[in-house]
Scaffold this active site. Sequence first.
Site, mmCIF file in Angstrom:
data_model
loop_
_atom_site.group_PDB
_atom_site.id
_atom_site.type_symbol
_atom_site.label_atom_id
_atom_site.label_comp_id
_atom_site.label_asym_id
_atom_site.label_seq_id
_atom_site.Cartn_x
_atom_site.Cartn_y
_atom_site.Cartn_z
ATOM 1 N N SER A 1 -7.816 0.807 3.013
ATOM 2 C CA SER A 1 -8.225 0.391 1.676
ATOM 3 C C SER A 1 -9.445 -0.522 1.775
ATOM 4 O O SER A 1 -9.736 -1.068 2.845
ATOM 5 C CB SER A 1 -7.069 -0.371 1.029
ATOM 6 O OG SER A 1 -7.486 -0.964 -0.170
ATOM 7 N N ARG B 1 0.838 -1.189 0.000
ATOM 8 C CA ARG B 1 0.000 0.000 0.000
ATOM 9 C C ARG B 1 0.886 1.257 0.000
ATOM 10 O O ARG B 1 1.964 1.274 0.614
ATOM 11 C CB ARG B 1 -0.843 -0.024 1.276
ATOM 12 C CG ARG B 1 -1.844 1.106 1.435
ATOM 13 C CD ARG B 1 -2.932 1.027 0.442
ATOM 14 N NE ARG B 1 -4.124 1.764 0.838
ATOM 15 C CZ ARG B 1 -5.064 2.115 -0.036
ATOM 16 N NH1 ARG B 1 -4.955 1.803 -1.326
ATOM 17 N NH2 ARG B 1 -6.143 2.752 0.363
ATOM 18 N N THR C 1 -3.844 -0.504 -7.443
ATOM 19 C CA THR C 1 -4.610 0.687 -7.781
ATOM 20 C C THR C 1 -3.774 1.948 -7.831
ATOM 21 O O THR C 1 -2.697 2.033 -7.218
ATOM 22 C CB THR C 1 -5.741 0.888 -6.735
ATOM 23 O OG1 THR C 1 -6.644 1.869 -7.200
ATOM 24 C CG2 THR C 1 -5.204 1.295 -5.387
ATOM 25 N N GLY D 1 -13.196 -1.273 -7.489
ATOM 26 C CA GLY D 1 -14.509 -0.695 -7.177
ATOM 27 C C GLY D 1 -14.615 0.053 -5.868
ATOM 28 O O GLY D 1 -15.728 0.192 -5.350
ATOM 29 N N THR E 1 -9.587 0.564 -9.957
ATOM 30 C CA THR E 1 -8.526 -0.193 -9.338
ATOM 31 C C THR E 1 -8.430 -1.348 -10.300
ATOM 32 O O THR E 1 -9.161 -1.402 -11.276
ATOM 33 C CB THR E 1 -8.987 -0.619 -7.913
ATOM 34 O OG1 THR E 1 -9.001 0.543 -7.076
ATOM 35 C CG2 THR E 1 -8.114 -1.656 -7.249
HETATM 36 N N1 GLY Z 1 -8.285 3.134 -3.510
HETATM 37 C C1 GLY Z 1 -9.323 2.230 -3.278
HETATM 38 C C2 GLY Z 1 -9.040 1.329 -2.145
HETATM 39 O O1 GLY Z 1 -7.900 1.168 -1.767
HETATM 40 O O2 GLY Z 1 -9.957 0.781 -1.602
#
Ligand code: GLY
Length: 563
Positions: free
Chosen positions: A444, A98, A391, A465, A373
């Site tokens: 996320s 992340r 994403t 999504g 994403t």
């Molecule tokens: N950016 C969308 C998520 O990480 O849920």
Amino acid sequence: MKKLSSIFIIFLLISCQVNEEVREQVGAMGDEAMVVSAHPIATKAGLEILRKGGNVFDAAVTTHFMLAVVYPRAGNIGGGGFAVIRTNDGETACLDFREKAPLRASEKMYQDQNGEVIPQKSQLGHYAVGVPGSVAGIWELHQKYGTKDWGLLVQPAIDVAFDGFAITADEAATLNEKQGDFIAANHYRPWVINDDGWKAGDLVIQKQLAATLSFIRDSGKDGFYKGIVADQIAKEMLRGGGLISEQDLESYEAKWRTPVTGSYKGHKVISMSPPSSGGVALIQMLQGAEMHSLGDHPHNSIPAVHLMAEIERLVFADRARHLGDPDFADIPVATLISTDYNTIRFSNINPSKATASQEVFAGEVELVESMETTHYSIVDPFGNAIAITTTLNGNYGSKVVVEGAGFFLNNEMDDFSSKPGAPDMFGSITGKNNAIAPQKRMVSSMTPTIVEKDGALKMVVGTPGGPTIITSVFQTIINVIDHDMSMQDAVTAKKTHHQWQPDRILVEEGALTTSQMDELKDMGHNIEMRDKIGRTDCILVTNDGRLEGGADYTRGDDYAEGF
Ligand code: GLY
């Protein structure tokens, strides 16, 4: 005789209908291996690695970098993601790559002097960018489990970036939609700006991206986080008022985490742990579904949609309050996924009346972005499986293309809570555990998930999504386990979604009839239509041990292929 034959025809029609209801379509089949991704070129590139004897981790390297070339709205090197893996000996693990808040980030960085959130500041341009994690993540996966030469795995993406590829109608339309944002976010004219408008079949050549990928091919993770590319990112940040420094890049590391696990009707569910909320929320939803026998109701019937909405509402309320980066706050994962907690949590669901979502964080918001994403699922001939969701956050992330390096940077900072109670671009609310702090990872919804049955691999699931990721994965699993759908049908089946706040059920076009929606409104639900929900790309191990790839070609250009 005439009467008999018409009875026979009616019988045939009925039996065809019954069969169609159960199995309308079966996806791509394979005996040994399967790759499912958002783009045929990426799927085929990953599969080629498997054909040459590579494993899922090798194929993931090639698929990932190829998506960064051919699917620029979400495939990325300037974003981040999560991987859930299951090796052929049953070992499971998950990797967190992340994005992180830059060292110079601060809790109120998106608020004005009156404490109001400044519109778009966390979404468009340099200030919205989190420290990218994708290259570190894919490098780490390969370091630990890869078997083929890293450079050979990156090379196919370099070739396509250099030689070009023809864009699809969907990509052309999405690029055209964002022209204004590309112009606003960039101080020069990156390749994405096209005054004549993009058309299906246009050739996209990305020589700068090819050069960046060559640094990654030659130096691995360091080819991105140090040297020329790191310098290009840092300079881009300085030019556009962004916060990421060379120190941010050099110190970025992907992290192995312990997957969250749960069960559903004799299946083991292995999913992503915090900082993603996906796994915890999915396991809670499955517990609620089992407790209230959701699977006994026909697919997308009123009792099923009502029950799902009630379960999802409760889970998203928990998500808002409790989820965050486990390196910064104590996240009560064990409690949230415990049956003791969830038995009480789901005990008051009224089968005929909607609960009003609490008014704590009032305020309806519109989605300002489509929910992009991307997810890919791979199974190899050795029996290893991987689910990766990655994403840039919104379509093409912050819309900033690093000058000289040719790739998009994310706008993942918007996934933090800019202010307690303020919704993000998905209308989703999180709390103080998700406040901005230097080097923290934002919450996320990404939910890469692997399902086992009787100790063996059963499904590899995931989707893009935003918050609908969690509910789409939830419904896809239910579709297969309870409604005996093929993987393809489970993927293409119409979805619904509730996320507590805003208090409404999102209904995908075609999911429900007008009279069903009226009945749900009578029960107290608010209804809002969406053209598409989810875009799952999944793999099912069928009862006879074959692999069925379900690619969501109805909502995108997604493609499954196996052998
Ligand atoms: N950016 C969308 C998520 O990480 O849920």
